[in-house]
Enzyme design. Structure first.
Site, PDB file in Angstrom:
ATOM      1  N   ARG A  53       0.795  -1.225   0.000  1.00 29.06           N
ATOM      2  CA  ARG A  53       0.000   0.000   0.000  1.00 29.06           C
ATOM      3  C   ARG A  53       0.829   1.277   0.000  1.00 29.06           C
ATOM      4  NH1 ARG A  53      -2.659  -4.090   1.768  1.00 29.06           N
ATOM      5  NH2 ARG A  53      -0.622  -4.562   2.604  1.00 29.06           N
ATOM      6  N   THR A  54       1.803   1.352   0.884  1.00 33.08           N
ATOM      7  CA  THR A  54       2.528   2.622   1.021  1.00 33.08           C
ATOM      8  C   THR A  54       3.271   2.947  -0.271  1.00 33.08           C
ATOM      9  OG1 THR A  54       2.790   2.054   3.349  1.00 33.08           O
ATOM     10  CG2 THR A  54       4.113   3.890   2.527  1.00 33.08           C
ATOM     11  N   LYS A  82      25.495  -5.066  -2.815  1.00 32.40           N
ATOM     12  CA  LYS A  82      26.964  -5.057  -2.930  1.00 32.40           C
ATOM     13  C   LYS A  82      27.607  -4.461  -1.687  1.00 32.40           C
ATOM     14  CE  LYS A  82      26.420  -4.019  -7.831  1.00 32.40           C
ATOM     15  NZ  LYS A  82      26.480  -2.863  -8.741  1.00 32.40           N
ATOM     16  N   ARG A 103      11.500   3.462   3.501  1.00 29.66           N
ATOM     17  CA  ARG A 103      11.047   2.480   4.498  1.00 29.66           C
ATOM     18  C   ARG A 103      12.267   1.639   4.870  1.00 29.66           C
ATOM     19  NH1 ARG A 103       5.790  -1.299   4.410  1.00 29.66           N
ATOM     20  NH2 ARG A 103       4.925   0.715   5.054  1.00 29.66           N
ATOM     21  N   HIS A 131       5.092   5.659  11.584  1.00 23.88           N
ATOM     22  CA  HIS A 131       4.577   5.556  10.211  1.00 23.88           C
ATOM     23  C   HIS A 131       3.636   6.763  10.016  1.00 23.88           C
ATOM     24  CE1 HIS A 131       3.446   4.014   6.429  1.00 23.88           C
ATOM     25  NE2 HIS A 131       3.099   2.774   6.742  1.00 23.88           N
TER      26      HIS A 131
HETATM   27  N1   CP Z   1      -0.161  -0.012   5.857  1.00 24.84           N
HETATM   28  C1   CP Z   1       1.028  -0.291   5.274  1.00 24.84           C
HETATM   29  O1   CP Z   1       2.080   0.294   5.607  1.00 24.84           O
HETATM   30  O2   CP Z   1       0.969  -1.261   4.305  1.00 24.84           O
HETATM   31  P1   CP Z   1       2.209  -1.765   3.453  1.00 24.84           P
HETATM   32  O3   CP Z   1       3.153  -2.445   4.406  1.00 24.84           O
HETATM   33  O4   CP Z   1       1.649  -2.691   2.426  1.00 24.84           O
HETATM   34  O5   CP Z   1       2.858  -0.553   2.845  1.00 24.84           O
END
Ligand code: CP
Length: 302
Positions: A53-54, A82, A103, A131
């Protein structure tokens, strides 16, 4: 704000501005209107941990605004394999891009990267830390579906220890005067540091391990996955997984909605997906207008 690292960096006014802007961008997010506000701009994506999603909603958001996207969705396809370190990788992607989304499995990674580069940095999840863009879309979802945030009663359920979504969300809900309940197994309670911060701001959440104590009084059940990947001891995960399961019988007749940042495992029964209670797919869609608002605000003002 130049960067989006932690929801704690936001004032309520900052959040309200993003939510208002997201509302005005919803038609573009749904492809009913067009925008070229980020023409010629490029977003650099650095995903050291998996995401559906993110990552995809950031890409969609950038493309709906007529911008471009580069980066890696897994380190295996980059020179990280590497041995290239985080600072050099970030500096390189920043050479090509107007903003970075990162991330990473390490708490603090996004803050570290923001000190290494000149372009805006967005934290798309740093380990069990924060988040913040998820929180903004969670708030947008509550506002959109419930018509308000202030005055809601929200239960955060599941893995409150390792869940970065609930860490960020609890700070934000505290700002809006939301009455919160923290429902978790004893082993996965909200970290004491966060409870302390909330208390310092006169925010006191009820803590319990029994979901039945909150079901009759909440407007929103915010359910989270037990974060298997964060457990140092796999046996402890096996013992705790399955602690909560929201099925239709549990919520039938209650006046509430069920949210979840997703992905979900078996903490919500599939049957709930097809009822008016299950709002998590709609919630995930709102990641697009909210991230459009974030990108416009950071990139246009940089
Ligand atoms: N909610 C969320 O962060 O989903 P993903 O891990 O799929 O990005």
């Amino acid at each position: 704000l130049k960067n989006i690292i932690s929801i704690k960096d936001f004032s309520k006014k900052d959040i309200n501005e993003i939510l208002k802007s997201a509302e005005s961008l919803e038609a573009v997010a749904r492809s009913k209107e067009k925008s070229d506000s980020l023409t010629g701009k490029i977003l650099g994506m650095m995903f050291y941990e998996p995401s559906t999603r993110t990552r995809l909603s950031f890409e969609t958001a950038m493309k709906r605004l007529n911008g471009g996207v580069i980066g890696f969705a897994e380190t295996g396809a980059s020179s990280v394999t590497k041995g290239e370190n985080l600072a050099d990788t970030a500096r390189m992607v920043a050479e090509y891009a107007d903003a970075l989304v990162i991330r990473h499995d390490l708490e603090g990674a996004a803050r570290y990267v923001s000190d290494m580069v000149d372009v805006p940095v967005i934290n798309a999840g740093d380990g069990a830390g924060q988040h913040p863009t998820q929180t903004l879309l969670d708030l947008f979802t509550m506002q959109r579906i419930m018509g308000k945030i202030k005055g809601l009663k929200v239960a955060l359920i599941g893995d409150l220890k390792y869940g970065r979504t609930v860490h960020s969300l609890s700070y934000a809900l505290g700002m809006y005067g939301v009455k919160m309940s923290f429902v978790s197994p004893d082993e996965l309670k909200m970290p004491p540091g966060i409870v302390h911060d909330l208390n310092q701001n006169n925010v006191v959440a009820q803590e319990t391990s029994d979901i039945n104590e909150v079901l009759d009084e909440v407007d929103v059940l915010y359910v989270t996955r037990i974060q298997k990947e964060r457990f140092p001891d796999p046996e402890e995960y096996s013992r705790i997984k399955g602690a909560y399961r929201i099925d239709y019988d549990l919520i039938k007749g209650k006046d509430l909605i069920v949210m979840h940042p997703l992905p979900k495992m078996d903490e919500i029964a599939h049957e709930v997906d097809h009822t008016p209670y299950g709002k998590y797919f709609e919630q995930a869609f709102y990641g697009v207008p909210v991230r459009m608002a974030i990108l416009e605000s950071l990139i246009k003002s940089f």
